[in-house]
Scaffold this active site. Sequence first.
Site, PDB file in Angstrom:
ATOM      1  N   THR A 557       0.849  -1.190   0.000  1.00  0.00           N
ATOM      2  CA  THR A 557       0.000   0.000   0.000  1.00  0.00           C
ATOM      3  C   THR A 557       0.884   1.239   0.000  1.00  0.00           C
ATOM      4  O   THR A 557       2.110   1.154   0.110  1.00  0.00           O
ATOM      5  CB  THR A 557      -0.895   0.049   1.257  1.00  0.00           C
ATOM      6  OG1 THR A 557      -0.081   0.384   2.404  1.00  0.00           O
ATOM      7  CG2 THR A 557      -1.588  -1.280   1.504  1.00  0.00           C
ATOM      8  N   GLU A 608      13.337  -3.582  -0.429  1.00  0.00           N
ATOM      9  CA  GLU A 608      14.095  -3.362  -1.657  1.00  0.00           C
ATOM     10  C   GLU A 608      13.319  -2.519  -2.659  1.00  0.00           C
ATOM     11  O   GLU A 608      13.885  -1.646  -3.326  1.00  0.00           O
ATOM     12  CB  GLU A 608      14.465  -4.717  -2.285  1.00  0.00           C
ATOM     13  CG  GLU A 608      15.253  -4.639  -3.582  1.00  0.00           C
ATOM     14  CD  GLU A 608      16.641  -4.057  -3.402  1.00  0.00           C
ATOM     15  OE1 GLU A 608      16.818  -2.860  -3.711  1.00  0.00           O
ATOM     16  OE2 GLU A 608      17.541  -4.786  -2.952  1.00  0.00           O
ATOM     17  N   LEU A 615      14.798  -3.562  -9.065  1.00  0.00           N
ATOM     18  CA  LEU A 615      16.261  -3.463  -9.180  1.00  0.00           C
ATOM     19  C   LEU A 615      16.945  -3.767  -7.845  1.00  0.00           C
ATOM     20  O   LEU A 615      16.488  -3.326  -6.792  1.00  0.00           O
ATOM     21  CB  LEU A 615      16.665  -2.054  -9.634  1.00  0.00           C
ATOM     22  CG  LEU A 615      16.258  -1.640 -11.048  1.00  0.00           C
ATOM     23  CD1 LEU A 615      16.698  -0.211 -11.321  1.00  0.00           C
ATOM     24  CD2 LEU A 615      16.884  -2.579 -12.084  1.00  0.00           C
ATOM     25  N   GLY A 666      -0.083   4.227 -16.235  1.00  0.00           N
ATOM     26  CA  GLY A 666       0.140   3.671 -14.900  1.00  0.00           C
ATOM     27  C   GLY A 666       1.480   3.987 -14.290  1.00  0.00           C
ATOM     28  O   GLY A 666       1.895   3.335 -13.322  1.00  0.00           O
ATOM     29  N   GLU A 669       1.253   8.259  -9.635  1.00  0.00           N
ATOM     30  CA  GLU A 669       0.244   8.118  -8.608  1.00  0.00           C
ATOM     31  C   GLU A 669      -1.059   8.736  -9.134  1.00  0.00           C
ATOM     32  O   GLU A 669      -1.045   9.478 -10.132  1.00  0.00           O
ATOM     33  CB  GLU A 669       0.677   8.848  -7.332  1.00  0.00           C
ATOM     34  CG  GLU A 669       1.925   8.293  -6.683  1.00  0.00           C
ATOM     35  CD  GLU A 669       1.728   6.914  -6.082  1.00  0.00           C
ATOM     36  OE1 GLU A 669       0.569   6.548  -5.773  1.00  0.00           O
ATOM     37  OE2 GLU A 669       2.727   6.186  -5.943  1.00  0.00           O
ATOM     38  N   LYS A 684      13.459   8.356  -1.650  1.00  0.00           N
ATOM     39  CA  LYS A 684      14.319   7.263  -2.122  1.00  0.00           C
ATOM     40  C   LYS A 684      15.788   7.522  -1.825  1.00  0.00           C
ATOM     41  O   LYS A 684      16.513   6.632  -1.370  1.00  0.00           O
ATOM     42  CB  LYS A 684      14.109   7.042  -3.621  1.00  0.00           C
ATOM     43  CG  LYS A 684      12.747   6.451  -3.964  1.00  0.00           C
ATOM     44  CD  LYS A 684      12.558   6.287  -5.468  1.00  0.00           C
ATOM     45  CE  LYS A 684      11.216   5.649  -5.789  1.00  0.00           C
ATOM     46  NZ  LYS A 684      11.003   5.479  -7.244  1.00  0.00           N
ATOM     47  N   GLY A 798       6.545   0.408 -12.761  1.00  0.00           N
ATOM     48  CA  GLY A 798       5.628  -0.552 -13.360  1.00  0.00           C
ATOM     49  C   GLY A 798       5.209  -1.607 -12.356  1.00  0.00           C
ATOM     50  O   GLY A 798       6.023  -2.097 -11.566  1.00  0.00           O
TER      51      GLY A 798
END
Length: 814
Positions: A557, A608, A615, A666, A669, A684, A798
């Site tokens: 989520t 991850e 990745l 897609g 958000e 990130k 994706g």
Amino acid sequence: MKVLKFGGTSVAHSQNIMLVENIIKKESQNNRIIVVVSALHGVTDQLIKAAEAASHNNENYIHILKNLEEKHLDLVKDLIPFSEQSSWLSFVKKHFNDIEDICNSIFILKEFTDRIKDKITSYGEFLSSNIITARLKSNGSDALWMDSHIVTDSNFTNAKVNFEATENNLTKFLNENKNQIIITPGFIAKDAKENATTLGRGGSDYTASIIASIIHADELQIWTDVSGMMTSDPRLVSHAKPIAEISYSEAMELSHFGAKVLYPPTIQPVMVKNIDLRIKNTFDPEAQGTLISHHIKKSHLENEQIAVGVSNMSHIALLTVEGSGMIGIPGVSAKLFQCLSQEKINVILITQSSSEHSITIAISEKDVFNAKSAIDSAFEDDLKLKRIDPVKIETDLAIVALVGENMKSRSGVSAKMFGCLGNNGINIRAIAQGSSEKNISIVISEKDITKAVNVLHEEFFESEIKQVHLYICGTGNVGMKLIQQIYSQNHYLKEHLLVNLRIAGLSNSRKMIFSDKGISENEFTGFDQNGQEASAEKFAQEIISRNLRNSVFVDVTASSEVPNIYEQLLKRSVNIVACNKIAASSDFENYKNLKNTARNHNCQFLFETNVGAGLPIIGTINDLIRSGDKITSIQAVLSGTLNFVFNNYDGSRTFSEIVAQAQKEGYTEPDPRLDLAGTDVARKILILAREAGYSIEFNSIENESFLPAECMKGSVNDFYDALSKYEDHFRNLLEEAKSKGKILKYVAEFKEGKAKVGLKHIAPESDLFHLYGKDNIVIFKTLRYYEQPLVVKGAGAGAEVTASGVFADILRSV
């Protein structure tokens, strides 16, 4: 000569007795046999219930006896030919009249002594054995009924056998009667005055064992409703397996700690005479069963098997006696055990610290009050002088035992046992192992017993497939792809990785469903209509209460609520796989706490996919750090969305159109501003810096936004209107880069303890230049990779690749 014993379930009713008859006929073809039978199933308990009711002036005893009488009369009608029924119906009626007379006396006197109890209960086996004998004789078998020839003392309800007198009686009878089949009642005996006595718990097995011992039988067979001893309790472990062969010492260890097939004292007579004992299933007579012997010849494979079984015992309490006055003082243990012995309290397990400061014993919970009173009385002076502390009592516990002769002198067994329990969050309260090394016993919380037994059984007996229970929260694009991948890949995982992934729980923001046996694809399809009302806290509590082994919670989520349950799950050793970035990018103290909690509770906290979908970016950082390298700088394109947008924005279409295309395909958000504002990229790079070993907070990251302030106001439609309004702004950014022979990339950078994100002009010679579609790239410079940096590159967005990254984390977690 063989001895066969049939328990209550084997002779529960006429259909079962016909099965018993077939077994008796087959076994008697080549052997003279003695058959010991129990009362019909439940009869002994009902006889006691009737007598107790009578002793309390409850006339219901008449109704109970009437039902029992009808049960035996029906048995006669089912089993005995019509021409012979009359005498046997009268036989049953006569003895139930006797039983009723005894209960009438109890009713008047209001007294139900142990002597009367033995008299009443003796009728159960007496009647069943006589009716079965009549059945065999009516069908032409050479059968003879034998009254109990076992002689005991007068300790009613738990009489002690006089073996010399019993052997004389039995030998005389068998010498005088040469019938091929002898039927005799179990459980009951007589004292020297011919009063009825009983042999206590497991009495019918004991009867059979005594007879087999006296006649030096070739084999004792105990026929029951299971196909021998099992590697664990099949009610708790669905994959429990029958044990083909087992030594007497192993069988005794297993049965002591709860294996229901055998009661240890009852098989002592055949064990000392080296007589083989075979446990068979009345309802599956062709099944191999279990052979218990002193002469087991194990195959090479069986010799490699460390343990033969996992046994358990519930309703246990621990009592700990400790104090400085115990150290080096002889006789403390003797005093403790003597006072418990005087109260007839059985000590199941003992453990003592080498400092002699404390002794801990395990007893049945029902004995706790009496045990404490006995200890307080025996150590009254020591307690007053504070040489010994008040008895410490712990209840709601259970014992689990791992048993096997091959454990002897085999290193690593304890480590393997404790390791798999620890990895599943099972706390061990006490440990005991004898010098024989055939048994390692542990005391754990009662609520953990099913989980513990399954974990141990899987570790020691199911090495071919490991059962993993998944709890998935989130059924959006990534969640749906993940679930589809699990269903389609599970067969491969079982066959090649020996792992079975079972979706035991599933939740979205509205509904949740659970199934310990796994949610099928059909159930998954309809769960949004059939599930119960969902919340993150309810989902967590359900996971904790189910307490299944090898549990993994998967968060797919973007909820800010779901990460709040991580800590309580980690404290129960539930592995966590998070696609959700919120926890790892929250306050540094919370991030560190979650990592430490996972480490302290022997479980995994993996995320991850927080950075680069599928990745291996975080995994690469961890490998570098663990191997002693140090990351000095990071340069990265971490947004598949932004990379898609700037790769496709070439001036032929408006910036607004490109963003709309990204949303349609897609890559964004529901509100694209979450991607375009750089917040996601900042999270990130924050996570990467933290994983590289740096303490950094989100608000310290410099975010150079390229969006005009107006774009961040209002609804999503307002956002698109603003994008169109500021098309010149975006075109100027593009033209400025082109004029320098460069392209636009949204770049995250970390160096010298500081991080920033923003739009950059990228020259053709840069590793960031040749980055297409939704690809991500991360460039690490380290002490080892300084001149030529380490580069990780590939699809970074994706649902399909993100789900595969989550899937990989799930497999890493187990």
